[in-house]
Design a protein around this motif. Sequence first.
Motif, PDB file in Angstrom:
ATOM      1  N   SER A   1      45.692  39.748  45.315  1.00 53.21           N
ATOM      2  CA  SER A   1      44.452  39.220  45.873  1.00 53.21           C
ATOM      3  C   SER A   1      43.527  38.712  44.776  1.00 53.21           C
ATOM      4  O   SER A   1      42.966  37.609  44.871  1.00 53.21           O
TER       5      SER A   1
ATOM      6  N   THR B   1      44.954  35.525  43.087  1.00 54.20           N
ATOM      7  CA  THR B   1      44.765  34.379  43.982  1.00 54.20           C
ATOM      8  C   THR B   1      43.320  33.913  43.957  1.00 54.20           C
ATOM      9  O   THR B   1      43.044  32.701  43.926  1.00 54.20           O
TER      10      THR B   1
ATOM     11  N   GLY C   1      42.319  30.399  42.578  1.00 53.02           N
ATOM     12  CA  GLY C   1      41.744  29.540  43.614  1.00 53.02           C
ATOM     13  C   GLY C   1      40.326  29.092  43.331  1.00 53.02           C
ATOM     14  O   GLY C   1      39.905  28.025  43.793  1.00 53.02           O
TER      15      GLY C   1
ATOM     16  N   ALA D   1      42.607  34.739  49.293  1.00 55.00           N
ATOM     17  CA  ALA D   1      42.821  36.013  48.604  1.00 55.00           C
ATOM     18  C   ALA D   1      43.221  37.096  49.600  1.00 55.00           C
ATOM     19  O   ALA D   1      44.092  37.936  49.320  1.00 55.00           O
TER      20      ALA D   1
ATOM     21  N   ALA E   1      46.828  36.632  50.449  1.00 59.13           N
ATOM     22  CA  ALA E   1      47.703  37.158  49.395  1.00 59.13           C
ATOM     23  C   ALA E   1      47.891  38.660  49.539  1.00 59.13           C
ATOM     24  O   ALA E   1      48.995  39.181  49.345  1.00 59.13           O
TER      25      ALA E   1
ATOM     26  N   ALA F   1      50.090  33.412  44.912  1.00 63.10           N
ATOM     27  CA  ALA F   1      48.913  32.992  44.153  1.00 63.10           C
ATOM     28  C   ALA F   1      49.184  31.771  43.289  1.00 63.10           C
ATOM     29  O   ALA F   1      48.264  30.996  42.992  1.00 63.10           O
TER      30      ALA F   1
ATOM     31  N   VAL G   1      48.474  26.562  47.696  1.00 65.36           N
ATOM     32  CA  VAL G   1      47.534  27.645  47.969  1.00 65.36           C
ATOM     33  C   VAL G   1      46.226  27.384  47.231  1.00 65.36           C
ATOM     34  O   VAL G   1      45.131  27.500  47.798  1.00 65.36           O
ATOM     35  N   SER G   2      46.325  27.017  45.956  1.00 61.52           N
ATOM     36  CA  SER G   2      45.121  26.705  45.180  1.00 61.52           C
ATOM     37  C   SER G   2      44.380  25.513  45.773  1.00 61.52           C
ATOM     38  O   SER G   2      43.146  25.511  45.853  1.00 61.52           O
TER      39      SER G   2
ATOM     40  N   ALA H   1      42.567  26.634  48.740  1.00 64.31           N
ATOM     41  CA  ALA H   1      41.608  27.694  48.453  1.00 64.31           C
ATOM     42  C   ALA H   1      40.270  27.098  48.051  1.00 64.31           C
ATOM     43  O   ALA H   1      39.241  27.774  48.134  1.00 64.31           O
TER      44      ALA H   1
END
Length: 498
Positions: free
Chosen positions: A35, A38, A42, A110, A113, A137, A142-143, A146
């Motif tokens: 978490s 991530t 992010g 997060a 994750a 992550a 995902v980034s 995010a």
Amino acid sequence: MTLLAPPDQDTSDAPDPEKGTHHWVTPAGLWLWPSMITLIVGTYRIGRPLMGRDELTSWDVSGRTVGQVLATVQHVDAVLGTYYLILHFWRTLFGDSATALRLPSALAMAGAAACVALIGRRLFGRRAGVAGGLLFALIPGVSRFAHEARPYGLVMLTVSLAALLLLRALDRPGSPWRWAAYALGLVAVGLSHLIALTCLTGHLALVVMRGRRERRVWLGFCLAVLAGAACVCPVVMLGRTQTARQIWWIAKPEAWGLLDIWSQLFYSGLCAGMVMLLAMVACRERREAVVFCAVSAVAPVLLIWALSHGHISYFYFRYMLFTLPAFAVLAGAGLAAVARSRPALVSALAALAVVTAPDQQSLREPFGHYWAGGPDFAAAARTIEKYYVPGDAIVYNRTQEEALSLGVAYYLPRDLRLRDVFLAESPVDRDDLAALQCPVPSACLRGEKRIWLVVSGNETDPLNGLPADQAAALRAHYRPYGAERPSGLTVALLVRAS
């Protein structure tokens, strides 16, 4: 080896099968490290990319009152109403900077994750759970989402949480409270994005396998799904009336789309290949767990592809981002299987981070939220602010792009007022996303000495970027004084002819 415990045995805090006896509480590090990593990845340069077109819509709608938001979703974007309300209350507390507007997505990612790690632990063991969470992550997709002021991070969180709640309900199929929690999880999925409810394909596959041994599973699952469906039914009915207007632009997918979609989901073809390779390695692990994850990752994409050959197409990669957590769980199991020591696991994750670094970097560039460059609203706003004189007005070509007015308005100081010359009724007044323009442009001029003009593209004569009737009304009374051309835009100043 079976996936789940006997019907009345709770495995939520069961010992890890890899290491014999552990403390009965799941270690916080199992979910905390994925978490936190991530969240760190992010939020890195989260405010640097310019606001995207859809993000500007989020800013616009969330800035309205609760009553106005509810009225707007009666006409458009009903499926995103919950997200707009969440963002409305969030910005009331934290403001409307790009960082503030995007932070809820980073926090949601997060949380997703953490769910990935906990799901991986339940299905494949502790090391697989940690590996899956950390791998999640590092996925560029995902980034990317995010730090996007749109609901996709929330969708990933709710889908992951629903899967985790299903696993807990299957631990104790006789517990109505656990099935009620799962039903609420499905409601959260539906309210975040209706298409994400196709995650039920994976849930159904798991229930079919488990239901062979415990018939109470079917009762709890069916009741939970029915209850969840009943709660989101109003959104479904309202959303159906808006689909033709909302997503008319999505083309019907060809067969090639089923191959091309994966690189889009991961925002990196190389990352997609590595994750899928690790997922195939995991196929040697527990059969039920592998089937559950594989169906959750692939079946929604196939189902949406098939449904998109009807009257409306839904086959757009953003709508299927919620499959990434299932891929991460499965790939985490494969990584844990091949990297059996901690140094090997860390080395493999470091290698993935290095390989995806160029993709990660490109997402954080000023135009990282556009596929191939984009309009530089910030530069346009700086030009207007620099040369602004009280009493100035402004004209946008809304037939080209409604986001022009939103983008410039977002980056202008809030106390800088410009009369929108050809605006007859604003989107807020119409409870809509689109404005109503003045039907007789010449009648809307009020003798302003200076008018700013913002159009898309790099027009030599900026007035050519307007509809003919608006351009004619302006030519009759104004002449161009100067123009600047930031990326994708033309910003011109018109002065009244003497």
